[in-house]
Design an enzyme around this catalytic site. Structure first.
Site, PDB file in Angstrom:
ATOM      1  N   ARG A   1      39.461  14.630  51.166  1.00  0.00           N
ATOM      2  CA  ARG A   1      39.429  16.102  51.087  1.00  0.00           C
ATOM      3  C   ARG A   1      39.906  16.554  49.724  1.00  0.00           C
ATOM      4  NH1 ARG A   1      40.065  15.118  56.521  1.00  0.00           N
ATOM      5  NH2 ARG A   1      38.234  15.881  57.631  1.00  0.00           N
ATOM      6  N   ASP A   9      36.114   8.585  64.681  1.00  0.00           N
ATOM      7  CA  ASP A   9      36.558   9.835  65.304  1.00  0.00           C
ATOM      8  C   ASP A   9      35.513  10.939  65.165  1.00  0.00           C
ATOM      9  OD1 ASP A   9      37.059   9.731  62.520  1.00  0.00           O
ATOM     10  OD2 ASP A   9      38.393  11.453  62.651  1.00  0.00           O
ATOM     11  N   GLU A  10      35.599  11.893  66.084  1.00  0.00           N
ATOM     12  CA  GLU A  10      34.917  13.188  65.986  1.00  0.00           C
ATOM     13  C   GLU A  10      33.468  13.066  65.492  1.00  0.00           C
ATOM     14  OE1 GLU A  10      38.607  16.123  65.023  1.00  0.00           O
ATOM     15  OE2 GLU A  10      37.980  14.855  63.360  1.00  0.00           O
ATOM     16  N   TRP A  22      45.636   9.003  67.885  1.00  0.00           N
ATOM     17  CA  TRP A  22      46.019  10.262  67.226  1.00  0.00           C
ATOM     18  C   TRP A  22      46.033  11.435  68.179  1.00  0.00           C
ATOM     19  CZ3 TRP A  22      43.061  14.787  66.318  1.00  0.00           C
ATOM     20  CH2 TRP A  22      41.698  14.713  66.607  1.00  0.00           C
ATOM     21  N   PHE A  34      51.787  15.241  59.033  1.00  0.00           N
ATOM     22  CA  PHE A  34      52.739  15.909  58.143  1.00  0.00           C
ATOM     23  C   PHE A  34      52.076  16.978  57.281  1.00  0.00           C
ATOM     24  CE2 PHE A  34      56.281  12.417  57.848  1.00  0.00           C
ATOM     25  CZ  PHE A  34      56.444  12.489  59.215  1.00  0.00           C
ATOM     26  N   THR A  59      44.381  16.233  53.691  1.00  0.00           N
ATOM     27  CA  THR A  59      44.617  16.976  52.449  1.00  0.00           C
ATOM     28  C   THR A  59      43.672  18.148  52.208  1.00  0.00           C
ATOM     29  OG1 THR A  59      43.271  15.396  51.222  1.00  0.00           O
ATOM     30  CG2 THR A  59      45.646  14.965  51.323  1.00  0.00           C
ATOM     31  N   GLU A  60      43.085  18.692  53.284  1.00  0.00           N
ATOM     32  CA  GLU A  60      42.230  19.860  53.076  1.00  0.00           C
ATOM     33  C   GLU A  60      42.953  20.911  52.234  1.00  0.00           C
ATOM     34  OE1 GLU A  60      42.673  18.377  55.994  1.00  0.00           O
ATOM     35  OE2 GLU A  60      40.784  18.265  57.101  1.00  0.00           O
TER      36      GLU A  60
HETATM   37  C1  ACM Z   1      41.632  12.708  63.149  1.00  0.00           C
HETATM   38  O1  ACM Z   1      42.543  13.532  63.026  1.00  0.00           O
HETATM   39  N1  ACM Z   1      40.395  13.116  63.281  1.00  0.00           N
HETATM   40  C2  ACM Z   1      41.898  11.281  63.163  1.00  0.00           C
END
Ligand code: ACM
Length: 527
Positions: free
Chosen positions: A132, A292-293, A360, A385, A435-436
Site C-alpha cells: 500500500r 484472503d478476501e 487474522w 497496529f 499501510t494504506e
Molecule cells: C487481512 O487483513 N486481509 C489479512
C-alpha cells in the site's frame, strides 16, 4: 561490574556465524580513550573477555553470566547468541543503543549477575505491508534492527497487493515495471486523489540483502505474494491472468474492490516462476501465499475455470480456491518450503498438512485452525497496529481502534482454556502494520512502538503477568528507543507533530473497536 569495549577479546565454541556475530558486537562497542596499540596492555587489562558456547538448548534460549573478568554466554543456536547479546546490551547504559558513542571510563560497565532465559514462542513476528505504501530498503533494514532489539525473529513482508507489486521479476518484468507504481493515492474512502505518483520495488538482489541482513540478526524473512485475491497490481501488469476482457489498473485507493486472478494451471505455472525467483533470492523455510478476501464471484461463469472444476469434480468455486493454494503449496514443498496462508485458506481447504495458518479474523478461527494445523496468531484485535492507540481526538487518522498498549499486553496467544494439543499448535504471533494510511517511516514508528514492546513481552514470556511492572520497565526501555532514534508514541499521548492536526490526517471519529471485533469474528467462517 565488568568493562566491555571495542578491544574486548572473544572466544567462541560454536558456529562461524556466532563468531562473526560476536566480533561485530564487540566492534560496535566504544573504543577506550587511552591511546596505545589495540591489543596492548593499556587496552586489555581492564576489559573482561567474552566466551560463547553454543548448546543444543531450544533455539533462542540463552544464559549470560557476568563476572568482573569474564562474560560467559551459553547460546541455544545462533538465535540464542543473538538474544544473549541483546541482553548484554540491555545491561549497558541506554547510550549503548546509539550507533556510535564514546563512553567515559574506557567502555561500557555491565553489572555482574546471571540471566537465564528462553522464549515461550518460536514465532515472534512483525508483518509490514510494503504494497500500500512502499518503504525503501533502508527503512526495512532499520526495522530489522528494531525488531531484533526486541527479540522478534520473523519479518513478514507483504510484497504484493492491489496497490502495488513490490518485487522484481526477471521472468515476468511487467510485474515490477507496471505493477510497482500508481499515479496517485487517495487517503481513505472519501479521499481525493493527491496526483502524486507513488511506487517502488525491491530488486531480487535487494531481497537477498534484506534476507541476509535479517538472518544475521536472528530474523527469518517471510515473503508474501498475496493470491488469488488482492491482485489488481499483478493484473495491471498481466491482465490475461484474470477475468477475460476486464482491464485493471494499480489501485490508488483502499476500499474499491480489488481484483482476483484465475485459479487455473497456466496461472499457477506463472506464479511458480515468480516464487522460484523469490526462493532463489531469499533464504527462508516459509513463503506466505495470502489467500484472503478473494472475489470468486466470476469464477463459476468462466469457461476455463468451469472446465477445471469439472475435471476435479468440484461443485463450488471455493474448492478451486483451496485447490489453487494447495497446488502452489505443493510446489513450495518441492523446494523444502512451508506454505503460510491467511485463515481463509483453512476455510476453503487451501492447506497442506504442514501449512501454517495465520489467523487474522478474530479468535475463534484460531481455535478451529489449531485443531488441525500450526497457527500463527495475528488477530485484528489486538495485533493490527495500524489501528488507533487511544480514544484521544488528537490521534491521527487511522482505520479504526483503539488498540491500546494494555490491550496488547493482555493478549494471550494460546489461551489457557484451550486443550494442550491445541495450545501446542500455536507457533506464536505477530503484529501487523497495514499501510494504506502509513506513508512514512515516522508514522510507522509511531504505530509500532511502544505496542511492539508489549507484544515482544507477550511472545517471549507467554503473557504480561504484571502490568505495572511492565510499564515501569517500559519507561526505562523508552530511553533505549530514544537512543535508537525511534519516533514512538509517548505513553501520555502523541507529540503535537504526531497528532492528526486539522488537515487530511485529522481523525474522523471514534474507532468503534467493539463493532469491529464482532464483525471480524462474524466473517470468519466464509472465505
Ligand atoms: C487481512 O487483513 N486481509 C489479512
Amino acid at each position: 561490574m565488568c568493562l566491555l569495549n571495542g578491544h574486548t577479546p572473544v572466544e567462541v565454541t560454536g558456529s562461524p556465524e556466532i563468531d562473526r556475530l560476536l566480533r561485530r558486537f564487540v566492534a560496535g562497542l566504544p573504543l577506550p580513550a587511552a591511546d596505545g596499540p589495540p591489543s596492548g596492555p593499556a587496552n586489555t587489562t581492564q576489559t573482561a573477555r567474552i566466551f560463547v558456547t553454543e548448546t543444543d538448548d531450544v533455539p533462542g534460549a540463552y544464559g549470560v553470566e557476568v563476572t568482573e573478568s569474564r562474560v560467559d554466554i551459553r547460546a541455544g543456536g545462533f538465535e540464542g547468541a543473538v538474544n544473549a547479546l541483546t541482553t548484554l546490551r540491555q545491561l549497558m547504559p541506554a547510550q549503548a543503543w546509539r550507533r556510535e558513542w564514546s563512553a567515559d571510563g574506557g567502555g561500557w560497565a555491565v553489572p555482574c549477575g546471571t540471566v537465564v532465559d528462553r522464549p515461550e514462542y518460536g514465532w515472534r513476528g512483525a508483518m509490514l505491508d510494503v504494497a500500500r505504501h512502499f518503504f525503501p530498503k533502508s527503512t526495512i533494514l532499520r526495522y530489522v534492527d528494531l525488531l531484533a532489539a526486541h527479540r522478534f525473529n520473523r519479518l513478514h513482508l507483504h510484497l504484493a497487493d492491489d496497490q502495488g507489486w513490490r518485487v522484481e521479476s526477471r521472468r515476468h518484468p511487467r510485474l515490477h515495471q507496471v505493477g510497482s507504481w500508481r499515479p496517485s493515492t487517495r487517503l481513505g474512502p472519501d479521499g481525493v486523489a493527491d496526483g502524486t505518483p507513488h511506487g517502488g520495488y525491491y530488486t531480487l538482489d535487494d531481497l537477498t540483502e534484506i534476507s541476509a541482513y535479517a538472518r544475521a540478526r536472528g530474523i527469518t524473512l517471510v515473503p508474501e505474494i498475496d493470491v488469488p485475491g488482492h491482485t489488481s497490481a499483478l493484473r495491471a501488469a498481466y491482465p490475461e491472468l484474470g477475468r477475460p476482457g476486464q482491464e485493471q489498473a494499480v489501485l490508488d485507493t483502499v476500499w474499491a474492490g480489488g481484483s482476483s486472478i484465475s485459479p487455473t494451471p497456466p496461472v499457477v505455472a506463472f506464479l511458480q516462476d515468480v516464487l522460484e525467483e523469490i526462493l532463489d533470492a531469499v533464504d527462508t523455510p516459509y513463503v506466505h501465499l495470502g489467500g484472503d478476501e478473494c472475489d470468486m464471484s466470476w469464477w463459476a461463469d468462466d469457461a476455463a475455470i468451469a472446465a477445471e472444476m469439472s475435471e476435479h469434480g468440484y461443485t463450488d468455486v471455493k474448492q478451486m480456491h483451496g485447490h489453487f493454494l494447495r497446488s502452489l503449496g505443493g510446489f513450495l514443498a518441492t523446494r523444502g518450503v512451508r506454505m503460510v496462508v491467511w485463515d481463509e485458506g483453512l476455510v476453503t481447504g487451501g492447506v497442506l498438512p504442514d501449512t501454517v495458518v495465520m489467523a487474522w479474523r478474530g479468535h475463534e478461527v484460531a481455535g478451529r485452525a489449531a485443531a488441525s494445523h500450526d497457527v500463527v496468531r495475528a488477530p485484528l484485535f489486538p495485533t493490527y497496529f495500524n489501528f488507533d492507540q487511544s480514544d484521544l481526538p488528537e490521534e491521527p487518522r487511522s482505520e479504526g481502534g483503539p488498540i491500546t498498549l494494555d490491550d496488547v499486553a493482555a493478549f494471550s496467544p494460546a489461551p489457557a482454556e484451550w486443550p494442550d494439543d491445541m495450545r501446542d499448535r500455536v507457533l506464536g504471533g505477530q503484529f501487523q502494520i497495514w499501510t494504506e494510511w502509513v506513508p512514512t517511516e515516522r508514522r510507522l514508528d509511531y504505530l509500532a512502538f511502544p505496542r511492539a514492546c508489549a507484544l515482544a513481552e507477550v511472545l517471549w514470556r507467554g503473557r504480561v503477568t504484571d502490568l505495572p511492572d511492565f510499564e515501569r520497565r517500559l519507561s526505562v526501555h523508552l530511553e533505549r528507543l530514544d537512543a535508537l532514534g525511534v519516533d514512538y508514541r509517548p505513553p501520555a499521548g502523541p507529540h503535537p507533530w504526531q497528532t492528526g492536526g486539522a488537515g487530511v490526517w485529522r481523525r474522523s471519529g471514534p474507532g468503534q473497536i467493539e463493532e469491529t471485533k464482532k464483525w471480524v469474528e462474524s466473517i470468519s467462517r466464509e472465505p
